[in-house]
Design an enzyme around this catalytic site. Structure first.
Site, PDB file in Angstrom:
ATOM      1  N   GLU A 198      11.816  30.007 -60.402  1.00 60.64           N
ATOM      2  CA  GLU A 198      12.761  30.667 -61.305  1.00 60.64           C
ATOM      3  C   GLU A 198      13.735  31.414 -60.386  1.00 60.64           C
ATOM      4  O   GLU A 198      13.495  32.550 -59.981  1.00 60.64           O
ATOM      5  CB  GLU A 198      12.037  31.623 -62.253  1.00 60.64           C
ATOM      6  CG  GLU A 198      12.913  32.184 -63.362  1.00 60.64           C
ATOM      7  CD  GLU A 198      13.419  33.583 -63.070  1.00 60.64           C
ATOM      8  OE1 GLU A 198      14.592  33.856 -63.384  1.00 60.64           O
ATOM      9  OE2 GLU A 198      12.666  34.403 -62.537  1.00 60.64           O
ATOM     10  N   ASP A 226       8.052  33.515 -60.377  1.00 62.68           N
ATOM     11  CA  ASP A 226       9.014  34.419 -60.988  1.00 62.68           C
ATOM     12  C   ASP A 226       9.934  35.059 -59.957  1.00 62.68           C
ATOM     13  O   ASP A 226       9.517  35.371 -58.837  1.00 62.68           O
ATOM     14  CB  ASP A 226       8.253  35.516 -61.746  1.00 62.68           C
ATOM     15  CG  ASP A 226       9.166  36.521 -62.404  1.00 62.68           C
ATOM     16  OD1 ASP A 226       9.936  36.112 -63.289  1.00 62.68           O
ATOM     17  OD2 ASP A 226       9.115  37.705 -62.030  1.00 62.68           O
TER      18      ASP A 226
END
Length: 641
Positions: free
Chosen positions: A363, A309
């Site tokens: 990401e 993330d």
């Protein structure tokens, strides 16, 4: 050194290269000096005293004290009077006195929120895996050449019981896995399931990195869920958050009374807009902690991949400091966080040394190059990156009224300028359907029929575009509302024809993607894609070809981004013969107007789109249609050559 700890493991932990430090630190049931009990080991270099407090000793802060094991901050002891399944925390004292009670950073299980203690492991914590066939199968072919179509799921809100309570990991195995298999997805991506105190953080602000959240059951029940996915042929990807952690008192913040897991420099540590703290990526013990955590999810929990993330937030020192009067710079005068860059390279090298078949997905919204290139060539070492540029451009393009799209044609085609620069995943994730951004179907202009037609078009274009795929739950049946992060999806919508037809369409599209090698085999190879016609901005139509390793499997993709129907539309083809429409998003079964093409389209020996032959088709409104050569004409082929 006592307590059955390896001197080498301790040395490597402090060197930043103990990638299974969770086997050493934390609470473990062992046999020590012929006695069964629990060994506790914690890293607290600024502490002057550490003890274990829990419900087994009435939370006495001094009765179960730990001994200093070395001069670099490890504390430990063995207790035979601590029961399994007991709640505990570390009581930590420093030069200022007792600093408080902290959950175990390496705990494997935690209390159900709002309680915050760690749990001692149960005697029979080993899980008997039955996914050996899956583990063998996924190693037969490189992932780059296989279909990867991901269904992103928030575990607590995919579906809820009538009283609003959650399904357990085991119950979800019976509900979610058959659904995903029926729909034709290849992988489930789970939003973070590490222990976190606040539901509305969605799991992205963590306190227990090694602790599978107790919201839905025990660690073994989670392993059962993963095992059942694998036995059904479904891969599992876990969202993972190494960039920052929350400030809750029982968590990692000021763990031993001073900054330890976070940067000591407050400017580097703080992420103001998220209210979180950044890990100190330059500290060797933090590197051991985080890499071990990734290995833990892969090895102990058998997940097949990790989606890292907020990579951009790690890469730049001033990521969350745009309005700060004083910028941070590295030793070379740049704004890159060199320690984070080095950590990510170390992470990926360690993960792929453990298992070269793991999916490591970044990401990343930055424009840093070589994210999916090997570290030995200067890359970050991931094997996949989310294509945030494609997502932003396409959603912006689709929100324009179709009449105006011809002036924004570049948004539709620009991604092909860079699509082979990285190994991309095309995401339509949870981030696009929250915070007032509207649900995907509501981003589409026009009346209800047009909205659904354009959503089918968007999905079809995404599936035909090079790159692996991801869709957030609810998007497959056109949920009108944004994602409601405390309620289940609006499954009642499936009683309405357009929503039921959308679900059927997505399932058909997913199976088409899996069955047609041209849609996935050369996703990251320039040979897998050819433009036929990118220039028809006036009619907002694009045509391109997807290739596989076998010529007979080539596909011609036609996308029409307006409501106009075009007859006798010429499409250039390379090979003479007969072409068949194998897929059309405008089919009545999917809620369309049923402007279909017949099965046989003979090629004409007239050059078109710089190709020696062409076929003539009907282009349906707001639709994508797919053609495949069914018969070749060798005579015409020889004449053309």
């Amino acid at each position: 050194m006592s307590l059955k700890l390896s001197e080498e493991d301790i040395f490597l932990f402090h060197q930043g290269t103990n990638y299974e430090s969770h086997s050493m630190l934390g609470c473990h049931r062992i046999k020590y000096k012929q006695e069964e009990g629990y060994r506790f080991v914690v890293w607290a270099p600024h502490a002057s005293a550490v003890s274990v407090a829990g419900d087994f000793n009435d939370w006495d802060w001094e009765s179960h004290s730990l001994s200093r094991l070395n001069d670099t901050g490890l504390w430990g002891n063995f207790f035979k009077d601590v029961p399994s399944g007991a709640a505990y925390k570390y009581a930590i004292k420093n030069e200022n006195g007792w600093s408080g009670l902290k959950a175990d950073p390496f705990a494997r299980q935690s209390e159900l929120k709002p309680a915050t203690a760690s749990i001692t492991p149960f005697d029979s914590e080993e899980y008997n895996w039955k996914d050996q066939d899956w583990q063998k199968k996924k190693k037969l072919k490189p992932s780059y050449e296989t279909p990867i179509n991901i269904y992103e799921v928030h575990f607590g809100t995919w579906k809820q019981k009538e009283d609003g309570s959650h399904y357990t990991y085991e119950e979800m195995a019976d509900l979610l896995i058959p659904y995903v298999k029926e729909m034709g997805y290849t992988h489930i991506e789970l939003m973070p399931l590490a222990e976190h105190p606040f539901d509305l953080s969605w799991g992205y602000q963590i306190t227990g990195y090694f602790s599978v959240t107790s919201r839905f059951g025990t660690p073994n029940q989670f392993k059962f869920f993963v095992d059942q996915c694998h036995q059904a042929g479904i891969g599992v990807i876990m969202d993972w958050v190494p960039g920052h952690f929350c400030k809750d008192d029982h968590g990692l913040r000021m763990f031993d009374g001073q900054p330890l897991f976070e940067y000591a420099d407050e400017q580097k540590a703080e992420k103001p807009s998220w209210g979180t703290l950044t890990f100190d990526f330059g500290r060797p013990e933090i590197q051991s902690f985080l890499v071990s955590n990734a290995i833990f999810w892969l090895k102990d929990c058998h997940v097949d991949g990790i989606r890292v993330d907020a990579v951009a937030s790690m890469l730049y020192l001033n990521f969350d400091r745009k309005d700060a009067p004083d910028k941070l710079y590295n030793s070379y005068g740049g704004e890159e966080n060199l320690e984070a860059l080095a950590f990510l390279r170390k992470l990926n090298e360690a993960v792929f040394a453990y298992d070269e078949h793991v999916l490591m997905m970044a990401e990343d919204s930055s424009d840093v190059p070589l994210v999916t290139s090997p570290t030995y060539t200067g890359g970050l070492g991931f094997n996949y990156k989310w294509n945030m540029g494609w997502m932003n451009d396409m959603l912006k393009y689709m929100e324009y009224d179709s009449y105006y799209r011809k002036w924004h044609h570049n948004l539709l085609t620009f991604s092909f300028m860079y699509t082979f620069s990285e190994n991309f995943v095309l995401p339509l994730s949870h981030d696009e359907v929250v915070h007032g951004k509207k649900a995907l179907v509501n981003k589409m202009p026009g009346d209800q029929w047009q909205q659904f037609a354009q959503l089918r078009l968007l999905y079809g274009y995404k599936m035909a575009h090079p790159g692996k795929k991801l869709l957030f739950m609810g998007g497959e049946f056109g949920q009108y509302a944004e994602w409601k992060d405390q309620e289940g999806l609006d499954w009642l919508l499936l009683d309405y024809p357009l929503h039921a037809a959308m679900k059927k369409y997505v399932s058909s599209l997913n199976h088409l993607y899996k069955n047609e090698s041209a849609l996935h085999e050369l996703d990251h190879d320039e040979k897998g894609f050819e433009w036929v016609d990118p220039h028809n901005s006036e009619q907002s139509i694009i045509v391109f070809q997807r290739n596989s390793k076998t010529q007979k499997d080539q596909l011609i993709i036609v996308c029409n981004f307006t409501p106009a129907v075009h007859y006798d539309y010429k499409i250039g083809v390379s090979q003479p013969g007969t072409y068949e429409e194998i897929f059309n998003s405008d089919a009545a079964a999917y809620g369309g107007s049923d402007q279909l093409n017949g099965k046989e389209h003979f090629s004409f020996p007239e050059q078109w789109h710089s190709r020696p032959q062409h076929i003539r088709i009907k282009v349906p409104p707001f639709a994508v249609c797919v053609f495949k050569q069914t018969k070749s004409d060798r005579r015409k082929e020889e004449e053309s050559s």
